[in-house]
Design a protein around this motif. Structure first.
Motif, PDB file in Angstrom:
ATOM      1  N   GLN A   1       0.869  -1.019   0.077  1.00 24.36           N
ATOM      2  CA  GLN A   1      -0.155  -0.143  -0.066  1.00 24.36           C
ATOM      3  C   GLN A   1       0.969   1.289   0.058  1.00 24.36           C
ATOM      4  OE1 GLN A   1      -2.528  -0.269   3.336  1.00 24.36           O
ATOM      5  NE2 GLN A   1      -4.113  -1.367   2.162  1.00 24.36           N
ATOM      6  N   VAL A   2       0.277   2.110  -0.529  1.00 21.48           N
ATOM      7  CA  VAL A   2       1.236   3.636  -0.462  1.00 21.48           C
ATOM      8  C   VAL A   2       0.779   4.325   0.669  1.00 21.48           C
ATOM      9  CG1 VAL A   2      -0.795   4.652  -1.764  1.00 21.48           C
ATOM     10  CG2 VAL A   2       1.480   5.634  -1.941  1.00 21.48           C
ATOM     11  N   GLN A   3       1.693   4.958   1.399  1.00 16.74           N
ATOM     12  CA  GLN A   3       1.559   5.737   2.494  1.00 16.74           C
ATOM     13  C   GLN A   3       1.084   7.277   1.994  1.00 16.74           C
ATOM     14  OE1 GLN A   3       4.541   3.621   2.476  1.00 16.74           O
ATOM     15  NE2 GLN A   3       2.871   2.366   3.269  1.00 16.74           N
ATOM     16  N   LEU A   4       0.106   7.597   2.684  1.00 16.63           N
ATOM     17  CA  LEU A   4      -0.336   9.237   2.400  1.00 16.63           C
ATOM     18  C   LEU A   4      -0.121  10.106   3.552  1.00 16.63           C
ATOM     19  CD1 LEU A   4      -3.532   7.838   0.434  1.00 16.63           C
ATOM     20  CD2 LEU A   4      -1.370   8.561  -0.348  1.00 16.63           C
ATOM     21  N   VAL A   5      -0.002  11.478   3.419  1.00 13.87           N
ATOM     22  CA  VAL A   5       0.020  12.232   4.465  1.00 13.87           C
ATOM     23  C   VAL A   5      -0.236  13.573   3.848  1.00 13.87           C
ATOM     24  CG1 VAL A   5       1.547  13.763   5.932  1.00 13.87           C
ATOM     25  CG2 VAL A   5       2.250  11.084   5.520  1.00 13.87           C
ATOM     26  N   GLU A   6      -1.385  14.174   4.808  1.00  8.80           N
ATOM     27  CA  GLU A   6      -2.176  15.223   4.286  1.00  8.80           C
ATOM     28  C   GLU A   6      -1.346  16.585   4.930  1.00  8.80           C
ATOM     29  OE1 GLU A   6      -5.567  12.450   4.614  1.00  8.80           O
ATOM     30  OE2 GLU A   6      -3.743  12.909   5.766  1.00  8.80           O
ATOM     31  N   SER A   7      -1.613  17.597   4.197  1.00 10.87           N
ATOM     32  CA  SER A   7      -1.260  18.870   4.986  1.00 10.87           C
ATOM     33  C   SER A   7      -1.978  19.980   4.555  1.00 10.87           C
ATOM     34  CB  SER A   7       0.288  19.194   4.926  1.00 10.87           C
ATOM     35  OG  SER A   7       0.786  19.248   3.467  1.00 10.87           O
ATOM     36  N   GLY A   8      -2.009  21.307   4.930  1.00  5.39           N
ATOM     37  CA  GLY A   8      -2.500  22.372   4.549  1.00  5.39           C
ATOM     38  C   GLY A   8      -3.773  22.669   5.005  1.00  5.39           C
ATOM     39  N   CYS A  22      -1.587  16.118  -0.538  1.00  4.65           N
ATOM     40  CA  CYS A  22      -1.641  14.968  -0.097  1.00  4.65           C
ATOM     41  C   CYS A  22      -0.307  14.321  -0.801  1.00  4.65           C
ATOM     42  CB  CYS A  22      -2.725  13.924  -0.486  1.00  4.65           C
ATOM     43  SG  CYS A  22      -2.503  12.203  -0.254  1.00  4.65           S
ATOM     44  N   ALA A  23       0.712  14.036   0.089  1.00  5.91           N
ATOM     45  CA  ALA A  23       2.034  13.363  -0.240  1.00  5.91           C
ATOM     46  C   ALA A  23       1.930  11.776  -0.295  1.00  5.91           C
ATOM     47  CB  ALA A  23       3.059  13.862   0.446  1.00  5.91           C
ATOM     48  N   GLY A  24       2.265  11.109  -1.218  1.00  5.09           N
ATOM     49  CA  GLY A  24       2.475   9.633  -1.170  1.00  5.09           C
ATOM     50  C   GLY A  24       3.851   9.129  -1.237  1.00  5.09           C
ATOM     51  N   SER A  25       3.960   8.092  -0.607  1.00  6.72           N
ATOM     52  CA  SER A  25       5.364   7.619  -0.472  1.00  6.72           C
ATOM     53  C   SER A  25       5.242   5.854  -0.547  1.00  6.72           C
ATOM     54  CB  SER A  25       6.071   7.827   0.719  1.00  6.72           C
ATOM     55  OG  SER A  25       5.670   7.515   1.778  1.00  6.72           O
ATOM     56  N   GLY A  26       6.214   5.235  -0.998  1.00  7.07           N
ATOM     57  CA  GLY A  26       6.482   3.891  -0.679  1.00  7.07           C
ATOM     58  C   GLY A  26       6.090   3.070  -2.078  1.00  7.07           C
ATOM     59  N   ARG A  27       4.933   3.493  -2.851  1.00 11.11           N
ATOM     60  CA  ARG A  27       4.862   2.847  -4.192  1.00 11.11           C
ATOM     61  C   ARG A  27       4.512   3.797  -5.430  1.00 11.11           C
ATOM     62  NH1 ARG A  27       2.368  -2.320  -3.318  1.00 11.11           N
ATOM     63  NH2 ARG A  27       3.414  -2.978  -1.211  1.00 11.11           N
ATOM     64  N   THR A  28       4.686   3.280  -6.498  1.00 15.20           N
ATOM     65  CA  THR A  28       4.536   4.225  -7.713  1.00 15.20           C
ATOM     66  C   THR A  28       3.245   5.036  -7.507  1.00 15.20           C
ATOM     67  OG1 THR A  28       5.913   2.795  -9.028  1.00 15.20           O
ATOM     68  CG2 THR A  28       4.525   4.398 -10.282  1.00 15.20           C
ATOM     69  N   TYR A  95      -9.748  13.817   4.297  1.00 17.21           N
ATOM     70  CA  TYR A  95      -8.739  12.864   4.053  1.00 17.21           C
ATOM     71  C   TYR A  95      -8.431  12.632   2.696  1.00 17.21           C
ATOM     72  CZ  TYR A  95     -10.401  11.446   8.646  1.00 17.21           C
ATOM     73  OH  TYR A  95     -10.995  11.309  10.293  1.00 17.21           O
ATOM     74  N   CYS A  96      -7.316  12.086   2.489  1.00 16.82           N
ATOM     75  CA  CYS A  96      -6.896  11.831   1.035  1.00 16.82           C
ATOM     76  C   CYS A  96      -6.812  10.532   1.037  1.00 16.82           C
ATOM     77  CB  CYS A  96      -5.573  12.205   0.913  1.00 16.82           C
ATOM     78  SG  CYS A  96      -4.233  11.698   1.233  1.00 16.82           S
ATOM     79  N   ALA A  97      -7.098   9.761  -0.160  1.00 15.25           N
ATOM     80  CA  ALA A  97      -7.239   7.940  -0.298  1.00 15.25           C
ATOM     81  C   ALA A  97      -6.718   7.755  -1.774  1.00 15.25           C
ATOM     82  CB  ALA A  97      -8.395   7.604   0.092  1.00 15.25           C
ATOM     83  N   ALA A  98      -6.004   6.453  -1.631  1.00 22.35           N
ATOM     84  CA  ALA A  98      -5.414   5.949  -3.061  1.00 22.35           C
ATOM     85  C   ALA A  98      -6.201   4.619  -3.351  1.00 22.35           C
ATOM     86  CB  ALA A  98      -4.069   5.562  -2.773  1.00 22.35           C
ATOM     87  N   GLY A 115      -4.977   8.440   4.340  1.00 23.28           N
ATOM     88  CA  GLY A 115      -4.151   9.333   5.124  1.00 23.28           C
ATOM     89  C   GLY A 115      -4.721   9.741   6.762  1.00 23.28           C
ATOM     90  N   GLN A 116      -3.984  10.405   7.387  1.00 23.24           N
ATOM     91  CA  GLN A 116      -4.769  10.433   8.612  1.00 23.24           C
ATOM     92  C   GLN A 116      -5.539  11.535   8.898  1.00 23.24           C
ATOM     93  OE1 GLN A 116      -1.703  11.992   7.649  1.00 23.24           O
ATOM     94  NE2 GLN A 116      -1.939  13.836   8.373  1.00 23.24           N
ATOM     95  N   GLY A 117      -5.622  12.597   7.984  1.00 26.26           N
ATOM     96  CA  GLY A 117      -6.750  13.611   7.719  1.00 26.26           C
ATOM     97  C   GLY A 117      -6.028  14.761   8.517  1.00 26.26           C
ATOM     98  N   THR A 118      -6.659  15.921   8.005  1.00 27.69           N
ATOM     99  CA  THR A 118      -6.281  17.182   8.086  1.00 27.69           C
ATOM    100  C   THR A 118      -7.548  17.987   8.293  1.00 27.69           C
ATOM    101  OG1 THR A 118      -4.865  19.078   7.654  1.00 27.69           O
ATOM    102  CG2 THR A 118      -6.129  18.095   5.813  1.00 27.69           C
ATOM    103  N   GLN A 119      -7.606  18.938   9.672  1.00 28.76           N
ATOM    104  CA  GLN A 119      -8.824  19.642   9.920  1.00 28.76           C
ATOM    105  C   GLN A 119      -8.941  20.757   9.105  1.00 28.76           C
ATOM    106  OE1 GLN A 119     -11.259  18.934  12.512  1.00 28.76           O
ATOM    107  NE2 GLN A 119     -12.093  20.758  11.397  1.00 28.76           N
ATOM    108  N   VAL A 120      -9.893  21.065   8.713  1.00 30.32           N
ATOM    109  CA  VAL A 120     -10.302  22.482   7.788  1.00 30.32           C
ATOM    110  C   VAL A 120     -11.335  22.931   8.776  1.00 30.32           C
ATOM    111  CG1 VAL A 120     -11.362  23.393   5.889  1.00 30.32           C
ATOM    112  CG2 VAL A 120      -9.398  21.566   5.746  1.00 30.32           C
ATOM    113  N   THR A 121     -11.265  24.138   9.206  1.00 28.09           N
ATOM    114  CA  THR A 121     -12.258  24.901  10.002  1.00 28.09           C
ATOM    115  C   THR A 121     -12.579  26.456   9.073  1.00 28.09           C
ATOM    116  OG1 THR A 121     -11.518  23.945  12.121  1.00 28.09           O
ATOM    117  CG2 THR A 121     -13.050  25.738  12.020  1.00 28.09           C
ATOM    118  N   VAL A 122     -13.914  26.492   8.845  1.00 28.69           N
ATOM    119  CA  VAL A 122     -14.282  27.713   8.172  1.00 28.69           C
ATOM    120  C   VAL A 122     -15.380  28.524   9.184  1.00 28.69           C
ATOM    121  CG1 VAL A 122     -15.495  28.761   6.169  1.00 28.69           C
ATOM    122  CG2 VAL A 122     -14.330  26.390   5.930  1.00 28.69           C
ATOM    123  N   SER A 123     -14.725  29.671   9.435  1.00 24.72           N
ATOM    124  CA  SER A 123     -15.471  30.790  10.327  1.00 24.72           C
ATOM    125  C   SER A 123     -16.282  31.630   9.608  1.00 24.72           C
ATOM    126  CB  SER A 123     -14.349  31.264  11.505  1.00 24.72           C
ATOM    127  OG  SER A 123     -13.579  32.051  10.723  1.00 24.72           O
TER     128      SER A 123
END
Length: 124
Positions: A1-8, A22-28, A95-98, A115-123
């Motif tokens: 499986q590809v590893q995924l990390v969200e940011s931003g 969403c940055a992927g690593s480990g696989r093509t 969340y990003c997903a592959a 991925g592990q998820g990233t919080q987006v809050t709109v005020s």
């Protein structure tokens, strides 16, 4: 499986913009169709946007169509979600997903890595 990390993720005002990565690593990275999902408190995870392996096909939930843009750069092993004209109801963990399917897929069942998820809050 590809590893995924969200940011931003972060805090934005209604009408503002954020760009998720969403940055992927480990696989093509180009072997995978990719997607963004979100989950608000007390609600089920829902589809936001998806993109095929080379970026020439995309799909969006009706709630974000015309405001969000999904893209990918396979050379950088990264997928993006540009979010404009943000609304209060966009507040969620994103969340990003592959998927092993290289085409556009829009349901969680077809995604194998998350991925592990990233919080987006709109005020207001």
């Amino acid at each position: 499986q590809v590893q995924l990390v969200e940011s931003g993720g972060g805090l934005a005002q209604a009408g503002g913009s954020l760009r998720l990565s969403c940055a992927g690593s480990g696989r093509t990275f180009s072997n995978y169709g990719m997607g963004w999902f979100r989950q608000a408190p007390g609600k089920e995870r829902e589809f936001v946007a998806a993109i095929n392996w080379n970026g020439d096909e995309t799909a969006y939930a009706d709630s974000v169509k015309g405001r969000f843009t999904i893209s990918r750069d396979n050379d950088k092993n990264t997928m993006y979600l540009q979010m404009n004209s943000l609304k209060l109801e966009d507040t969620a963990v994103y969340y990003c997903a592959a998927s092993d399917y290289t085409i556009v897929v829009v349901t969680t069942d077809f995604f194998d890595s998350w991925g592990q998820g990233t919080q987006v809050t709109v005020s207001s």
